[in-house]
Design a protein around this motif. Structure first.
Motif, short mmCIF file in Angstrom:
data_model
loop_
_atom_site.label_atom_id
_atom_site.label_comp_id
_atom_site.label_asym_id
_atom_site.label_seq_id
_atom_site.Cartn_x
_atom_site.Cartn_y
_atom_site.Cartn_z
N ALA A 138 0.82 -1.22 0.00
CA ALA A 138 0.00 0.00 0.00
C ALA A 138 0.85 1.26 0.00
O ALA A 138 0.38 2.33 -0.39
CB ALA A 138 -0.93 0.00 1.22
N TRP A 139 2.10 1.14 0.44
CA TRP A 139 2.96 2.33 0.53
C TRP A 139 3.75 2.59 -0.76
O TRP A 139 4.47 3.59 -0.85
CB TRP A 139 3.96 2.18 1.67
N ALA A 140 3.68 1.71 -1.74
CA ALA A 140 4.57 1.79 -2.90
C ALA A 140 4.51 3.15 -3.59
O ALA A 140 5.54 3.82 -3.78
CB ALA A 140 4.24 0.67 -3.89
N LEU A 141 3.31 3.60 -3.97
CA LEU A 141 3.18 4.88 -4.67
C LEU A 141 3.59 6.03 -3.76
O LEU A 141 4.25 6.98 -4.19
CB LEU A 141 1.74 5.07 -5.15
N LEU A 142 3.22 5.91 -2.49
CA LEU A 142 3.55 6.97 -1.53
C LEU A 142 5.06 7.15 -1.41
O LEU A 142 5.56 8.28 -1.41
CB LEU A 142 2.95 6.59 -0.17
N LEU A 143 5.79 6.05 -1.31
CA LEU A 143 7.25 6.13 -1.20
C LEU A 143 7.86 6.77 -2.44
O LEU A 143 8.80 7.57 -2.35
CB LEU A 143 7.83 4.74 -0.97
N PRO A 150 -7.27 1.91 6.30
CA PRO A 150 -8.19 2.84 5.62
C PRO A 150 -9.24 3.44 6.55
O PRO A 150 -9.97 4.34 6.14
CB PRO A 150 -8.83 1.96 4.55
N ALA A 151 -9.32 2.93 7.79
CA ALA A 151 -10.33 3.45 8.72
C ALA A 151 -10.15 4.94 8.99
O ALA A 151 -11.12 5.66 9.23
CB ALA A 151 -10.29 2.68 10.03
N TYR A 152 -8.91 5.42 8.94
CA TYR A 152 -8.69 6.84 9.21
C TYR A 152 -9.40 7.71 8.17
O TYR A 152 -10.06 8.69 8.51
CB TYR A 152 -7.20 7.16 9.24
N MET A 153 -9.28 7.33 6.91
CA MET A 153 -9.99 8.07 5.86
C MET A 153 -11.48 7.80 5.93
O MET A 153 -12.29 8.73 5.76
CB MET A 153 -9.44 7.68 4.48
N GLY A 154 -11.85 6.55 6.19
CA GLY A 154 -13.27 6.22 6.27
C GLY A 154 -13.99 7.03 7.34
O GLY A 154 -15.09 7.56 7.12
N VAL A 161 -1.25 7.27 10.77
CA VAL A 161 -2.47 8.03 10.49
C VAL A 161 -2.32 8.82 9.19
O VAL A 161 -3.14 8.71 8.26
CB VAL A 161 -2.80 8.98 11.66
N LEU A 162 -1.27 9.62 9.11
CA LEU A 162 -1.09 10.49 7.95
C LEU A 162 -0.80 9.68 6.69
O LEU A 162 -1.33 9.98 5.61
CB LEU A 162 0.03 11.49 8.22
N ALA A 163 0.05 8.65 6.82
CA ALA A 163 0.38 7.84 5.64
C ALA A 163 -0.84 7.08 5.14
O ALA A 163 -1.06 6.97 3.92
CB ALA A 163 1.52 6.88 5.98
N SER A 164 -1.65 6.55 6.04
CA SER A 164 -2.84 5.81 5.63
C SER A 164 -3.82 6.73 4.90
O SER A 164 -4.39 6.35 3.86
CB SER A 164 -3.52 5.18 6.85
N MET A 165 -4.02 7.93 5.42
CA MET A 165 -4.93 8.86 4.76
C MET A 165 -4.39 9.27 3.39
O MET A 165 -5.14 9.39 2.42
CB MET A 165 -5.19 10.07 5.64
N ALA A 166 -3.09 9.49 3.31
CA ALA A 166 -2.49 9.89 2.04
C ALA A 166 -2.57 8.78 1.00
O ALA A 166 -2.67 9.05 -0.20
CB ALA A 166 -1.04 10.31 2.26
N ALA A 167 -2.54 7.53 1.45
CA ALA A 167 -2.54 6.39 0.53
C ALA A 167 -3.94 5.89 0.19
O ALA A 167 -4.09 5.03 -0.68
CB ALA A 167 -1.71 5.25 1.13
N GLY A 181 -10.26 12.86 -2.27
CA GLY A 181 -9.05 13.29 -2.96
C GLY A 181 -8.41 14.50 -2.30
O GLY A 181 -7.17 14.56 -2.16
N GLN A 182 -9.23 15.45 -1.88
CA GLN A 182 -8.70 16.63 -1.19
C GLN A 182 -8.01 16.24 0.12
O GLN A 182 -6.93 16.75 0.43
CB GLN A 182 -9.83 17.62 -0.92
N LYS A 183 -8.65 15.36 0.88
CA LYS A 183 -8.08 14.96 2.17
C LYS A 183 -6.81 14.12 1.98
O LYS A 183 -5.88 14.22 2.79
CB LYS A 183 -9.11 14.20 3.00
N ALA A 184 -6.77 13.32 0.94
CA ALA A 184 -5.56 12.55 0.67
C ALA A 184 -4.40 13.48 0.31
O ALA A 184 -3.26 13.29 0.77
CB ALA A 184 -5.81 11.54 -0.45
N ASP A 185 -4.69 14.50 -0.49
CA ASP A 185 -3.65 15.50 -0.84
C ASP A 185 -3.17 16.23 0.42
O ASP A 185 -1.97 16.46 0.60
CB ASP A 185 -4.19 16.50 -1.85
N TRP A 186 -4.13 16.64 1.23
CA TRP A 186 -3.80 17.33 2.49
C TRP A 186 -2.93 16.44 3.38
O TRP A 186 -1.91 16.90 3.92
CB TRP A 186 -5.09 17.71 3.20
#
Length: 332
Positions: free
Chosen positions: A65-70, A96-100, A185-191, A220-225
């Protein structure tokens, strides 16, 4: 173990076995003597008893799940090798619960009616904060950090009572800085950019097509943030040479006694105790950083109550929060 020693040991074992004929035994003995000639007996014994070390355990790979993020973080200038080592640690988990849960909160705010306040006597919010026990903790904190509070008051023009009230409401003066790992938290929301991954968190609301489109846009906005906050968090950790994995945070990744988001920690964090780093879990740094934030938000001497409310609402966009902070500040 080297090949000559292995050969010698094998021949010794063969010689010890029952032989079919005397001449074969003699011949075998000669072969053994030839094989071990020039080899110290103690060397053979030591090599034979030496334990074979276990292979080095493989370094675990980061969650897919971190591949694109890294890759994005590397493209933005962060060191790939250090990032992979951090994200491969078992404590760093994709959830994904953080974004959910964030999308649930946004949906409720936009589409559901606010619950009615039940009639009856209610304590004001500041009264729930200023219990005798909390008053004692506030007095002890102000005494222990009198020097930092006085310095911040002089430099930024913020009354110490306001600063202490903010730290009290945010984290009870550092007692409750969050129970979640800020990095995860932040990485999960970003991913978490795929709506299908979080659809289950919204099912009870049965959103229509238009609402789903709005949720996808907000996701999408929250993932960017979250990505920008994650990047700032990692940059701060690299600058301080601190371990990002063990930093606790709020449900949305705010950190320290003053609960700054990492981008604000980078821009407005202050090294209040002058130890060479901005550590928002250190009271002096948190005090100076909160004062710096409020000054930049527009605090100045002579502001009336409404002006003070507006400034504090830039710290937390909630009128009840701002009113509680000012009510506590007046009474300590």
């Amino acid at each position: 173990m080297n090949a000559r020693i292995v050969l010698a040991l094998c021949l010794l074992l063969a010689l010890a076995a029952p032989s079919r004929a005397q001449d074969e035994s003699v011949s075998g003995a000669e072969e053994v003597r030839e094989a071990v000639r020039g080899i110290d007996e103690s060397e053979v014994r030591a090599e034979a008893l030496m334990p074979v070390p276990d292979p080095e355990p493989a370094v675990p790979a980061p969650d897919p799940a971190w591949a694109l993020l890294l890759s994005e973080l590397e493209a933005d200038g962060l060191p790939r090798a250090e990032l992979e080592a951090v994200f491969a640690r078992p404590e760093v988990r994709f959830d994904p619960a953080y974004m959910g849960k964030k999308l649930r909160a946004l949906f409720k705010t936009k589409y559901l009616p606010r619950p009615e306040v039940q009639p009856g006597p209610h304590k004001t919010i500041w009264e729930t904060w200023l219990t005798p026990a909390n008053r004692a903790e506030i007095a002890a904190f102000m005494k222990a950090n009198a020097k930092a509070l006085a310095a911040a008051e002089r430099k930024y023009g913020l009354p110490r009572q306001v600063l202490v009230a903010i730290l009290m409401v945010e984290t009870k003066l550092g007692k409750y800085c969050g129970e979640r790992p800020a990095l995860s938290v932040l990485a999960s929301m970003a991913a978490t950019r795929d709506y299908e991954v979080v659809r289950g968190y919204l099912e009870e609301f049965s959103p229509n097509a238009g609402q789903v489109d709005w949720l996808k846009m907000r996701q999408g906005q929250k993932a960017d943030w979250a990505y920008e906050e994650l990047k700032a968090f990692l940059e701060l950790s690299l600058t301080n040479r601190s371990d990002p994995v063990i930093v606790p945070g709020s449900i949305y990744g705010a950190i320290g006694l003053c609960q700054f988001m990492p981008t604000n920690a980078l821009k407005l964090g202050v090294d209040g105790n002058r130890d060479g780093k901005v550590d928002l879990f250190a009271p002096a740094d948190a005090i100076h950083s909160a004062a710096n934030y409020l000054k930049n938000a527009g605090w100045r001497k002579g502001l009336n109550h409404n002006g003070q409310m507006r400034v504090i609402m830039r710290y937390n966009h909630d009128r009840t929060y701002a009113g509680t902070v000012l009510a506590i500040a007046k009474r300590i």
